[in-house]
Scaffold this active site. Structure first.
Site, short mmCIF file in Angstrom:
data_model
loop_
_atom_site.label_atom_id
_atom_site.label_comp_id
_atom_site.label_asym_id
_atom_site.label_seq_id
_atom_site.Cartn_x
_atom_site.Cartn_y
_atom_site.Cartn_z
N SER A 143 17.69 49.59 62.62
CA SER A 143 18.42 50.10 61.47
C SER A 143 18.58 51.60 61.60
O SER A 143 17.77 52.27 62.25
CB SER A 143 17.66 49.79 60.18
OG SER A 143 18.18 50.50 59.07
N TYR A 167 9.80 49.32 55.68
CA TYR A 167 11.00 48.86 56.38
C TYR A 167 11.39 49.86 57.47
O TYR A 167 11.57 49.50 58.63
CB TYR A 167 12.15 48.69 55.38
CG TYR A 167 13.49 48.37 56.03
CD1 TYR A 167 13.85 47.07 56.32
CD2 TYR A 167 14.40 49.39 56.34
CE1 TYR A 167 15.07 46.77 56.90
CE2 TYR A 167 15.63 49.11 56.92
CZ TYR A 167 15.96 47.80 57.20
OH TYR A 167 17.16 47.52 57.79
#
Length: 259
Positions: A143, A167
C-alpha cells in the site's frame, strides 16, 4: 518483446472475494489464466466464478483460511490437478480493524493485523515458493501507506475510514519482505515483486461522496483509482513482460506519493 500472454497458466489469488481481489482474478481469467480464487467465505468466490463465464480462463473457487496449511495444500493440489503446475501467486488477503493512536490501540487487535497482514504473507510465500517447481512470480499487495503516513487531515471528518497504524506497519513490512524474498528466491527462478495501490476505495466507501472528494483533492490526477487499474499491474508482473523485474515495488496511486 516479452509477451503479456498468460494463457493456460495456473495462478492463485488470496482474498479473491474482496474489492481488489475480484478485479485481479477476473483480469487474469479474461487474459486466459486459470486462477485459484481463495477466500474465507465461499459465496463471493462462487459469484466470481459465475461472473467469469465466457472468459478463456477459469476461476477455481476454494474457501480456505491462509493460516491453515493443510487446507492450503488441498487448494494447491486442486489447482495443479485442474490447471497444471503453479506459475504465479498474489498475496492479497488482509483483515484488520480500525484503531488510532492516543489510547485507541488494542494489543490483541494489533497482533491480529500484523499476523494476517504480514506474518501470514511471509510464511505462505515460503510455502508457495516450495510448490513452484518450474519457477514463477509472486506479487505481494502492499500500500502507499506502507511508504508514508496517512495525513490526519484527510480523515478528520471521516474517522471511520482512517487506516490503523498496524495496517501501515504491516504493509511496510511487506515491502521489506518482498526485497528479502526476491534476493533469496532468485536462484530458484522465482521473481517476487510488490504492488502498492493508492486510493482505490470499495463501492461502499465511494457512497460517501464528501470523503471521496476530500481524497481526490490530494491526488495529482484528480480522481480515485479503479480496481481494474490495479489489476493491470498484477497481470504485468505475473507475465513474461516483467521477467527482468524482481524486488520492485510498483506504485499505482495516481501520483499521491509524489507530492
Amino acid at each position: 518483446m516479452k509477451s503479456f500472454d498468460v494463457s493456460g497458466r495456473a495462478f492463485g489469488v488470496t482474498g479473491a472475494g474482496g474489492h481488489l481481489g475480484q478485479a485481479m482474478t477476473l483480469a487474469l481469467v479474461h487474459a486466459g489464466a486459470h486462477v485459484l480464487a481463495l477466500g474465507r467465505s465461499k459465496a463471493p468466490l462462487d459469484a466470481l466464478e459465475e461472473a467469469s463465464q465466457g472468459a478463456p480462463g477459469r476461476v477455481l473457487p476454494f474457501a480456505a483460511d491462509i493460516h491453515d496449511r493443510a487446507r492450503m495444500d488441498e487448494a494447491l493440489d486442486h489447482l495443479e490437478e485442474e490447471a497444471g503446475p503453479l506459475r504465479g501467486w498474489v498475496n492479497n488477503a488482509y483483515s484488520g480493524g480500525a484503531a488510532s493512536l492516543m489510547g485507541g490501540l488494542d494489543s490483541e487487535a494489533v497482533k491480529a493485523t500484523l499476523d494476517t497482514g504480514l506474518a501470514a504473507v511471509m510464511t505462505l510465500t515460503d510455502h508457495i515458493a516450495g510448490r513452484m517447481q518450474q519457477g514463477g512470480a509472486i506479487v505481494n499487495i502492499a500500500s502507499m501507506y506502507g511508504m508514508m503516513s496517512p495525513q490526519p487531515g484527510a480523515y478528520r471528518a471521516h474517522p471511520q475510514f482512517h487506516n490503523p497504524p498496524a495496517y501501515g506497519a504491516a504493509k511496510a513490512g511487506i515491502l521489506q519482505f518482498t526485497r528479502y524474498a526476491a534476493v533469496h528466491l532468485a536462484s530458484k527462478g522465482i521473481r517476487v515483486n510488490a504492488v502498492s495501490p493508492g486510493a482505490c476505495p470499495s463501492p461502499g466507501v465511494q457512497e460517501d461522496r464528501a470523503f471521496i472528494e476530500a481524497l481526490e483533492k490530494r491526488i495529482p490526477m484528480g480522481r480515485i483509482g479503479e480496481a481494474d487499474e490495479v489489476a493491470g499491474s498484477i497481470h504485468f508482473l505475473l507475465s513474461d513482460a516483467s521477467t527482468y523485474m524482481t524486488g520492485h515495488n510498483l506504485v499505482v496511486d495516481g501520483g499521491w506519493t509524489i507530492w
